[in-house]
Write a protein that holds these residues in place. Structure first.
Motif, short mmCIF file in Angstrom:
data_model
loop_
_atom_site.label_atom_id
_atom_site.label_comp_id
_atom_site.label_asym_id
_atom_site.label_seq_id
_atom_site.Cartn_x
_atom_site.Cartn_y
_atom_site.Cartn_z
N GLN A 19 0.83 -1.20 0.00
CA GLN A 19 0.00 0.00 0.00
C GLN A 19 0.87 1.25 0.00
O GLN A 19 0.49 2.28 -0.58
CB GLN A 19 -0.92 0.00 1.21
N ASP B 106 0.52 4.37 -2.56
CA ASP B 106 0.45 5.78 -2.16
C ASP B 106 1.47 6.61 -2.92
O ASP B 106 1.19 7.75 -3.30
CB ASP B 106 0.69 5.90 -0.65
N GLU B 107 2.65 6.04 -3.15
CA GLU B 107 3.68 6.74 -3.93
C GLU B 107 3.22 6.90 -5.38
O GLU B 107 3.41 7.97 -5.99
CB GLU B 107 5.00 5.96 -3.88
N ARG C 275 0.12 7.07 -6.45
CA ARG C 275 -0.93 8.09 -6.47
C ARG C 275 -0.34 9.49 -6.36
O ARG C 275 -0.75 10.40 -7.10
CB ARG C 275 -1.89 7.85 -5.30
N ARG C 276 0.62 9.68 -5.47
CA ARG C 276 1.20 11.00 -5.26
C ARG C 276 1.86 11.53 -6.53
O ARG C 276 1.64 12.68 -6.94
CB ARG C 276 2.22 10.94 -4.11
N GLU D 131 -9.29 7.91 -2.72
CA GLU D 131 -8.40 6.96 -2.06
C GLU D 131 -7.98 5.88 -3.05
O GLU D 131 -8.82 5.29 -3.73
CB GLU D 131 -9.11 6.33 -0.86
#
Length: 217
Positions: A181, A185-186, A188-189, A209
């Protein structure tokens, strides 16, 4: 014999000391840096320069409409076929509800832009992110009363812009990968920082999310 060797050894020592003066020794024509600061500077210069693209992308379309519906044509690029979309509105606000609303196309543009940008980002992450696909479930909200508020010369009671985009993006990875996860998150960023449509909607509150879907065999 030993007396004659001694001056030669001494001379060699002196020459070596002179050659290494300043804590720098030439080996194979390469000068070793004399200090940590110099080594750091040398390492920085040895790193590959970041690639900077200055290409300007231009977009164009033409359209016509009547009532609540419009037909928009995008000319093909370099011999490609042109594309066409038609917009409409729900019946309760004057349309025929035969095609998506303009704002719905905007949400579709966001999804299309994010998935293509994420594909690029995944390919260049270190190590490479083994992306298989992304399933989006996005919704958006705006104040529907603002665009139709009257009288026209009165101050608007708010903003007609989108207020919020929310939902989930389910990230599916290749079966042989072991992504986490934190890596999602990386992804997505970096994606949201580079996605042109996402950045165009900078004034919108994003509550999206991105979730990791376990790899399926």
């Amino acid at each position: 014999a030993s007396f004659r060797v001694y001056p030669i050894a001494m001379a060699t020592t002196v020459l070596l000391a002179r050659a290494t003066r300043g804590c720098a020794l030439r080996l194979g024509g390469t000068r070793a840096p004399a200090s940590l600061a110099e080594r750091t500077k040398l390492e920085q210069h040895s790193l590959p320069a970041p690639r900077v693209y200055s290409t300007t992308y231009a977009y164009e379309c033409s359209g016509s409409g009547v009532g609540a519906s419009a037909k928009v044509v995008f000319p093909g690029r370099k011999g490609a076929q042109p594309h066409e979309v038609t917009t409409d509105l729900p019946k309760k606000i004057g349309g025929k509800d035969e095609h998506p609303q303009p704002v719905e196309y905007l949400l579709a543009a966001l999804i299309g832009c994010e998935v293509s940008t994420a594909t690029f980002v995944a390919r260049h992450m270190k190590p490479r992110f083994r992306l298989a696909s992304i399933d989006f479930d996005y919704k958006a909200e705006r104040n529907g009363g603002v665009p139709v508020s009257l009288p026209l010369d009165a101050d608007l009671p708010g903003s007609p812009a989108l207020q919020r985009v929310y939902g989930t993006a389910t990230v599916r990875c290749a079966a042989s990968s072991a992504e986490t996860q934190a890596r999602v998150d990386e992804l997505r960023r970096h994606t949201q920082a580079r996605c042109p449509v996402h950045r165009t909607l900078a004034g919108v509150r994003f509550e999206t999310e991105w979730l990791l879907k376990e790899a399926e065999e």
